[in-house]
Design an enzyme around this catalytic site. Structure first.
Site, short mmCIF file in Angstrom:
data_model
loop_
_atom_site.label_atom_id
_atom_site.label_comp_id
_atom_site.label_asym_id
_atom_site.label_seq_id
_atom_site.Cartn_x
_atom_site.Cartn_y
_atom_site.Cartn_z
N ARG A 162 4.85 -12.07 -12.00
CA ARG A 162 3.61 -11.81 -11.26
C ARG A 162 3.27 -12.93 -10.29
O ARG A 162 2.34 -12.82 -9.50
CB ARG A 162 2.44 -11.62 -12.23
N LYS A 167 5.87 -9.34 -8.27
CA LYS A 167 6.22 -7.97 -8.60
C LYS A 167 5.03 -7.03 -8.45
O LYS A 167 5.17 -5.93 -7.97
CB LYS A 167 6.75 -7.90 -10.03
N ASN A 191 -7.11 -13.87 -11.43
CA ASN A 191 -6.16 -13.14 -10.59
C ASN A 191 -6.98 -12.29 -9.64
O ASN A 191 -7.86 -11.56 -10.11
CB ASN A 191 -5.25 -12.27 -11.47
N GLY A 192 -6.73 -12.39 -8.34
CA GLY A 192 -7.50 -11.60 -7.37
C GLY A 192 -8.00 -12.50 -6.27
O GLY A 192 -7.53 -13.62 -6.09
N TRP A 222 0.34 -16.98 -8.01
CA TRP A 222 0.90 -16.59 -6.72
C TRP A 222 -0.21 -16.91 -5.72
O TRP A 222 -1.24 -16.23 -5.70
CB TRP A 222 1.24 -15.11 -6.72
N GLU A 232 15.07 -9.36 0.33
CA GLU A 232 14.09 -9.95 -0.59
C GLU A 232 14.72 -10.90 -1.61
O GLU A 232 14.07 -11.85 -2.03
CB GLU A 232 13.20 -8.90 -1.25
N CYS A 242 -0.29 -13.17 -9.97
CA CYS A 242 -0.85 -14.10 -10.94
C CYS A 242 -0.82 -13.46 -12.33
O CYS A 242 -1.19 -12.30 -12.50
CB CYS A 242 -2.28 -14.52 -10.64
N GLU A 276 16.01 0.91 1.92
CA GLU A 276 15.86 0.30 0.59
C GLU A 276 16.94 -0.76 0.37
O GLU A 276 16.67 -1.84 -0.15
CB GLU A 276 15.90 1.40 -0.49
N LYS A 291 16.21 -4.68 -0.32
CA LYS A 291 16.76 -5.39 -1.50
C LYS A 291 17.48 -6.65 -1.05
O LYS A 291 17.30 -7.72 -1.61
CB LYS A 291 17.78 -4.52 -2.25
N HIS A 326 19.37 3.28 21.18
CA HIS A 326 18.07 3.06 21.82
C HIS A 326 17.59 1.61 21.69
O HIS A 326 16.41 1.33 21.85
CB HIS A 326 17.02 4.03 21.27
C1 G6P Z 1 5.98 -5.41 -4.69
C2 G6P Z 1 7.29 -5.42 -5.44
C3 G6P Z 1 8.16 -4.25 -5.00
C4 G6P Z 1 7.39 -2.94 -5.15
C5 G6P Z 1 6.05 -2.97 -4.43
C6 G6P Z 1 5.20 -1.78 -4.81
O1 G6P Z 1 6.19 -5.71 -3.35
O2 G6P Z 1 7.97 -6.64 -5.23
O3 G6P Z 1 9.33 -4.22 -5.78
O4 G6P Z 1 8.16 -1.91 -4.64
O5 G6P Z 1 5.32 -4.14 -4.82
O6 G6P Z 1 4.90 -1.87 -6.17
P1 G6P Z 1 4.52 -0.65 -7.09
O7 G6P Z 1 4.27 -1.28 -8.44
O8 G6P Z 1 3.28 -0.05 -6.51
O9 G6P Z 1 5.65 0.29 -7.10
#
Ligand code: G6P
Length: 608
Positions: free
Chosen positions: A27, A603, A100-101, A74, A488, A2, A481, A485, A504
């Site tokens: 956000r 994010k 937000n929260g 969000w 997502e 948010c 990773e 990516k 396994h």
């Molecule tokens: C969210 C974002 C990711 C990020 C994660 C941790 O899920 O979409 O890209 O890696 O949060 O965020 P931070 O700000 O703690 O690295």
């Protein structure tokens, strides 16, 4: 999660609010709204969907005024809908709130207010807050907010306005970030600095339980007991362009292209005039480094994969045990904190709720906290005992790229610094690694030249329904990773396996035409990876390998290859992740998705 913006001044509030929200859409982006004071009333406009939907509504039903608040959501409580969008108001529409929260005790509060005759229009926890403030309102908005918040459990960053107080915005926070921007005859509130950059770089960071009264003339901050707080102004160095797309079709592509510079900016301050590694101010001087018996790394998402790389790098170069945990697991497993632990927190935003909670828990149990973060002034940066900044500049795309590689670089630099003090690496080996670290920005720049090759691969494979990443040793976290990516932003089902684990279970998934992405950078493991590639090919897999040009064994077997720049074994993650990022990006573009704002994600995850 948010985004919040507030403005009070002489200019048209709605323009500033919408522009600020557009900088905060990362956000959250499932609905948006504004409340603007105009001539004795609060005009609220809110709409389900992206900010553009709100823009369209505002064209049809414009609002005017020089004071207002805005929100991009969000969803947590209540599905995305016009009704559940913020701002929420009291019954009379005289008080408006953006939040937000999560208000954790909202059901109890709702019951209490319901018994007093309040009725509710939405399914949100936030609406309860609007009525609660109304309940305590006796003519002073600041006091009403302070009184209401005394009864609230959970997390919040809020902005509150009232038609009866056209000269002030009340802002407050607990466990969710809020920044106050200082201007000339105008002042601002925002969840995050990028929303303010066009107007001011002088900001105050609000602390937990503080409440602020923001007027045209100034900003007054009060602590939880209502006592005025003196806060020093913080000057933000980021420039406006850094938070704009600058000609690129997406922030993600721009941020991938910024990686060489971000890495150089992260590296340069740690090299002194004599060309030597110089890491100061982290409390990691000789004695402290020698006292480390274990490193504990805690993070979420992409940052946790940087932590996984850290495990291999620190163990190999320091010969001390390293534990890596997801913050959401760490915080609830009654963790053991020991003397001699170095507790490393990794977070781009410095605001992730789980990471923050894990850090606070470790701190309460006596751990000394070193944070690797990108955001100066973030909560984690303020609460950690020491901070090593990644100088990546603002990262806007939801999918993290330059923040990740700069986190990796910080880990490598820490390892070098500690290895030298502990004498755990041979001198020549250390020198070679240090030289290779300094060459990394140029190597990453060279790796970006593979963009067209990767784009062609994406064109060929973007229609697959599943993709499996394989890697061993340092290639395993990068496989994870790369897989994160891809899923997502392109929504292709993807998983990553330690290649040795294939037999396994995971190999049961391989059938004719299954796409397997094999990352192979560790020379002593080429043979092992070659065997794994043979195993999946024998079951019909199509193998796209990412490996250096000298990996003859792999090159011979793979159906397609993205050739990687060569570097020292411990540094390969900084190189191999680049094509993985590009592949995810181009697959998302090929499939026609909104790369920077993938569905259901945000994010900065400031709720649990
Ligand atoms: C969210 C974002 C990711 C990020 C994660 C941790 O899920 O979409 O890209 O890696 O949060 O965020 P931070 O700000 O703690 O690295």
């Amino acid at each position: 999660m948010c985004g919040i913006v507030g403005y009070i001044g002489e200019k048209s509030a709605v323009d500033i609010l919408i522009e600020g929200l557009s900088m905060l859409e990362y956000r959250g982006y499932d609905s948006a709204g504004v409340a603007v004071y105009d001539n004795g009333a609060l005009d609220v406009r809110k709409k389900k969907g992206r900010l553009d939907m709100l823009r369209q509504l505002l064209e049809k039903e414009p609002v005017q005024g020089t004071m207002g608040i805005g929100h991009t959501r969000w969803a947590t409580h209540g599905a995305p809908s016009d009704e559940n969008s913020h701002p929420h108001t009291n019954g009379a529409g005289t008080i408006a709130v953006v939040h937000n929260g999560i208000i954790e005790n909202y059901s109890r509060l709702k019951e209490y207010l319901g018994a007093k005759g309040y009725s509710f229009r939405s399914q949100t926890d936030t609406e309860v807050l609007a009525h609660l403030i109304d309940h305590y309102y006796m003519g002073d908005l600041l006091s009403a907010v302070q009184d209401a918040l005394r009864h609230v459990e959970g997390s919040y960053a809020i902005c509150v306005v009232s038609k009866d107080h056209p000269g002030e915005i009340i802002a407050a926070r607990k466990d969710s970030p809020l920044v106050l921007g200082s201007g000339q005859g105008e002042n601002f509130v925002a969840s995050d600095v990028p929303a303010l950059l066009k107007h001011t770089r002088d900001v105050y960071f609000l602390e937990d339980y503080e409440v602020a009264r923001v007027t045209r003339e100034g900003i007054d901050i009060f602590d939880r007991y209502g006592i005025p707080v003196e806060r020093e102004v913080f000057h933000v160095e980021w420039d406006v362009q850094a938070a704009e797309r600058g000609g690129y079709p997406h922030f993600m592509l721009k941020e991938i292209h910024e990686e060489p510079k971000a890495l150089q900016d992260t590296l340069s301050p740690r090299i002194n005039a004599q060309g030597d590694l110089n890491i100061e101010g982290l409390g990691l001087e000789e004695e402290a480094v020698r006292a480390v018996r274990r490193i504990v790394i805690v993070a979420c998402g992409t940052a946790s994969y940087a932590g996984q790389v850290g495990k291999y790098v620190f163990e190999k170069s320091l010969r001390i045990p390293v534990e890596v945990d997801l913050a959401s697991e760490y915080r609830y497993r009654d963790p053991v904190v020991q003397e001699g632990d170095l507790f490393l927190v990794i977070s781009q935003s410095g605001e992730t709720a789980d990471t923050l909670a894990a850090m606070r828990l470790a701190k309460a149990r006596g751990a000394r906290i070193l944070a690797i973060t990108n955001v100066v002034g973030s909560t984690i940066s303020r609460e950690a005992d020491a901070v090593m900044y990644t100088w990546a500049g603002p990262e806007i795309a939801v999918a993290s790229t330059k923040a990740f590689t700069t986190q990796l670089l910080c880990i490598e630099l820490l390892a070098l610094h500690m290895a030298r003090i502990r004498g755990s690496m041979e001198q020549a080996q250390w020198q070679a690694l240090f030289a290779a670290v300094q060459a990394i920005p140029a190597k990453v720049e060279a790796m970006l030249e593979a963009e067209d090759t990767v784009k062609r691969c994406a064109h060929r494979h973007s229609n697959v329904s599943d993709a499996y990443f394989l890697g061993r040793n340092l290639d395993y976290p990068i496989a994870m990773e790369g897989s994160l990516k891809l899923k997502e932003i392109s929504y292709i089902h993807s998983e990553a396996f330690a290649a040795g684990e294939l037999k396994h279970g995971p190999i049961a998934l391989i059938e004719e035409g299954t796409l397997v992405l094999a990352i192979a950078t560790q020379k002593e493991l080429y043979e092992k990876m070659a065997s794994n590639i043979k195993e999946v090919k024998a079951r019909g897999a199509h193998v796209l390998a990412m490996c250096p040009g000298d990996a003859a064994l792999i090159l011979d077997l793979a159906d397609e290859v993205i050739e990687l720049e060569d570097t020292q074994a411990l540094l390969t993650p900084l190189i191999s992740v680049i094509p993985a990022q590009l592949l995810a990006y181009f697959c998302s573009v090929e499939r026609g998705y909104d790369v920077d704002k993938p569905r259901n994600l945000a994010k900065s995850v400031t709720v649990e």
